[in-house]
Every structure is written in C-alpha cells, then in structure tokens.
Design a protein around this motif. Structure first.
Motif, PDB file in Angstrom:
ATOM      1  N   GLY A 175       0.812  -1.220   0.000  1.00 43.86           N
ATOM      2  CA  GLY A 175       0.000   0.000   0.000  1.00 43.86           C
ATOM      3  C   GLY A 175       0.840   1.263   0.000  1.00 43.86           C
ATOM      4  O   GLY A 175       0.328   2.376   0.147  1.00 43.86           O
ATOM      5  N   ALA A 176       2.153   1.125  -0.153  1.00 42.86           N
ATOM      6  CA  ALA A 176       3.067   2.266  -0.198  1.00 42.86           C
ATOM      7  C   ALA A 176       4.291   1.843  -0.999  1.00 42.86           C
ATOM      8  O   ALA A 176       4.634   0.660  -1.027  1.00 42.86           O
ATOM      9  N   VAL A 177       4.916   2.819  -1.657  1.00 47.63           N
ATOM     10  CA  VAL A 177       6.124   2.527  -2.435  1.00 47.63           C
ATOM     11  C   VAL A 177       7.187   3.532  -2.009  1.00 47.63           C
ATOM     12  O   VAL A 177       6.979   4.741  -2.132  1.00 47.63           O
ATOM     13  N   THR A 178       8.312   3.053  -1.478  1.00 48.03           N
ATOM     14  CA  THR A 178       9.376   3.954  -1.022  1.00 48.03           C
ATOM     15  C   THR A 178      10.483   3.963  -2.073  1.00 48.03           C
ATOM     16  O   THR A 178      11.163   2.962  -2.281  1.00 48.03           O
ATOM     17  N   VAL A 179      10.651   5.095  -2.725  1.00 47.45           N
ATOM     18  CA  VAL A 179      11.574   5.204  -3.857  1.00 47.45           C
ATOM     19  C   VAL A 179      12.671   6.219  -3.521  1.00 47.45           C
ATOM     20  O   VAL A 179      12.381   7.342  -3.121  1.00 47.45           O
ATOM     21  N   VAL A 180      13.909   5.790  -3.705  1.00 45.72           N
ATOM     22  CA  VAL A 180      15.057   6.648  -3.414  1.00 45.72           C
ATOM     23  C   VAL A 180      15.684   7.121  -4.723  1.00 45.72           C
ATOM     24  O   VAL A 180      15.860   6.329  -5.644  1.00 45.72           O
ATOM     25  N   LEU A 181      16.014   8.394  -4.793  1.00 45.28           N
ATOM     26  CA  LEU A 181      16.618   8.965  -6.010  1.00 45.28           C
ATOM     27  C   LEU A 181      17.995   9.535  -5.706  1.00 45.28           C
ATOM     28  O   LEU A 181      18.215  10.089  -4.624  1.00 45.28           O
ATOM     29  N   SER A 182      18.893   9.448  -6.687  1.00 44.52           N
ATOM     30  CA  SER A 182      20.121  10.243  -6.591  1.00 44.52           C
ATOM     31  C   SER A 182      19.945  11.454  -7.489  1.00 44.52           C
ATOM     32  O   SER A 182      18.888  11.628  -8.103  1.00 44.52           O
ATOM     33  N   GLY A 183      20.956  12.283  -7.539  1.00 44.80           N
ATOM     34  CA  GLY A 183      20.878  13.449  -8.435  1.00 44.80           C
ATOM     35  C   GLY A 183      21.477  13.079  -9.779  1.00 44.80           C
ATOM     36  O   GLY A 183      21.433  11.927 -10.201  1.00 44.80           O
ATOM     37  N   GLY A 184      22.039  14.063 -10.440  1.00 43.27           N
ATOM     38  CA  GLY A 184      22.784  13.810 -11.666  1.00 43.27           C
ATOM     39  C   GLY A 184      21.912  13.401 -12.837  1.00 43.27           C
ATOM     40  O   GLY A 184      20.715  13.674 -12.887  1.00 43.27           O
ATOM     41  N   SER A 185      22.533  12.681 -13.771  1.00 38.22           N
ATOM     42  CA  SER A 185      21.882  12.351 -15.036  1.00 38.22           C
ATOM     43  C   SER A 185      20.739  11.349 -14.860  1.00 38.22           C
ATOM     44  O   SER A 185      19.946  11.144 -15.776  1.00 38.22           O
ATOM     45  N   LEU A 186      20.654  10.714 -13.682  1.00 39.74           N
ATOM     46  CA  LEU A 186      19.565   9.766 -13.430  1.00 39.74           C
ATOM     47  C   LEU A 186      18.202  10.414 -13.696  1.00 39.74           C
ATOM     48  O   LEU A 186      17.307   9.783 -14.272  1.00 39.74           O
ATOM     49  N   ILE A 187      18.045  11.630 -13.286  1.00 42.43           N
ATOM     50  CA  ILE A 187      16.728  12.272 -13.364  1.00 42.43           C
ATOM     51  C   ILE A 187      16.279  12.381 -14.837  1.00 42.43           C
ATOM     52  O   ILE A 187      15.132  12.109 -15.169  1.00 42.43           O
TER      53      ILE A 187
END
Ligand SMILES: O=C(O)[C@H](O)[C@@H](O)[C@H](O)[C@H](O)COP(=O)(O)O
Length: 243
Positions: free
Chosen positions: A43-55
């Motif tokens: 019922g929830a999704v925890t998503v971690v992002l880095s910066g840089g070209s990933l976005i």
C-alpha cells in the motif's frame, strides 16, 4: 580488506542498451512494475533517487502510459544524498553554522524522519540488517565510482551504525552533503544503477570484474543483503568490459 561476498539471496543483472533512449524506456517500465508490486503488497512505495543524469533517464515515467498507470499517490520519494547548499548570503552567520553543525543536523533530521516513517509503516525494516528497507533505490555513479555521497577512500564508506550521515569535504562540489550510508543502500529490495557514457567505463569495468582488489570503489560496496541489483548501462559505459 577482503572483498565482501554477495549475500546468497542477492541477485545481480547487467542490462546494456544500444542507445540511451532505449535505456530510458526500459527504466520506466522497470520502475512502474516495481511500483505496482509494492503498491499492491504494502500500500506504499518507497523510492530513493540520486541526483545527476539519473533524473533525465527517468523522463519516460512522466509520459504515457506511466503518467496515468503508476499510482503516484502511493509514492514516498527520498534522496539518497543531498547537497547542503546555503540558502543565505555568504557573509552571514549561516555559513558559519552550516560549516559547524547544520549539515550534521540535517542528516540527523532526515534520520529522525525515516524512523518516524518506519513507525507509521510506510517504510519497511530489513528483517536481517536492522536498517530500513527501501522498495527501490534509483542511483547513479560518478566516473570515480562514487555513489550517493560515498566517495572512494573517504572514511564515510565505513559508516555502519547511522542511517544518514554528513560530509563536509566532498571531493565533488559542493563539499557539504548528507547521504544514506551503505547499510541503508544495501538493505534495499531493488537497486537500479543507471550509468551511461564513456567517462564511466573504467569504473564500470572495475565494478563488474570478478577480480576483486582491496581498494574497492564505493559502487563495488553496494552489495545487497537480500535484493535485486540491476545495472542500466549503454554501450559506451560497458566499452571496457571484456566479452
Ligand atoms: O550529487 C551527486 O553527486 C549525486 O547525487 C550522485 O550520487 C550522482 O548520482 C553521481 O555523481 C552520478 O552523477 P551523473 O549521473 O550526473 O554523472
């Protein structure tokens, strides 16, 4: 230091795309599929992002069909690291405080928020490591093999108690950052390491080689305790790999 062995339950994949465009298409589907899985299961999704070209590589997630099909209301987004950049003037006391303790405070604040989310049941805990278990960490890697704000040869790579820590002397500007520690990254259910371009070929080669040396790059220390680690690469990034 001996090279750590992958945990028995961890799985690693290397995906190589002809063009960055195809990588972006596959990364959107991968992310949408993992989102659907955890939205249904927890019922929830925890998503971690880095910066840089990933976005930029994630751009197709905001296009059809995913813009409509992903249940964004279930998403909780976190940053694997953040640059601690002053919001105020250089000459103010703000900078002094920032250098002295504010960046540390930011790391502690972030850790407190994460602990609250564990209590609320939004963020899972790993049953084996005692650290939070994010559903998905979408990460990039620098040409020097750093991930998050964990840099080669820096003592922070050995942090094994804190969830979030601070760095005042990042070799990549800006120098002040806060970052998830390795135990948090390595407790994830899924990690996508999104790496493109010839500038990263050396670090990719070292990371993927079976021959492990004692001078491990941070990316080589990303060994999941119980999860799936997938490289999303292009031809340039794997150009130094032997067939
Ligand atoms: O602030 C940072 O340095 C980032 O958050 C870092 O984790 C990033 O993902 C890598 O440095 C790769 O960056 P590029 O993909 O732009 O090379």
């Amino acid at each position: 230091m001996a090279a750590p062995a992958p945990a028995a339950s961890s799985k690693r994949d290397l995906l190589i795309f002809d063009a960055e465009e195809n990588l972006a298409v596959a990364l959107a589907k991968y992310t949408a599929d993992i989102s659907a899985k955890f939205a249904a299961e927890r019922g929830a999704v925890t998503v971690v992002l880095s910066g840089g070209s990933l976005i930029y590589a994630l751009r197709k997630l905001t296009e059809a069909p995913y813009l409509e099909t992903v249940d964004w209301s279930k998403w909780h987004v976190f940053w694997v690291d953040e640059r601690v950049v002053p919001k105020d003037h250089e000459d103010s006391n703000y900078k002094l405080a920032l250098d002295g303790f504010l960046s540390k405070g930011a790391a502690e604040d972030y850790e407190t928020i994460l602990k609250q989310l564990v209590k609320n049941g939004v963020l899972a805990m790993s049953k084996t490591t005692g650290f939070p278990r994010f559903d998905l960490q979408l990460l990039g890697m620098g040409p020097d093999g750093h991930i998050a704000s964990l840099f080669p040869g820096h003592p922070l790579v050995k942090e094994n108690k804190k969830w979030v820590t601070h760095i005042l002397d990042s070799p990549k500007p800006p120098p002040q950052r806060i970052t998830f520690t390795f135990p948090v990254i390595n407790s994830s259910a899924y990690v996508a390491m999104v790496v493109t371009g010839a500038g990263k070929a050396g670090a990719v080669q070292k990371a993927i080689s079976d021959k492990k040396t004692s001078d491990l790059l941070p990316v080589e220390m990303a060994i999941l305790d119980d999860g799936e680690f997938t490289w999303f690469t292009d031809k340039e990034a794997v150009s130094m790999l032997q067939n």
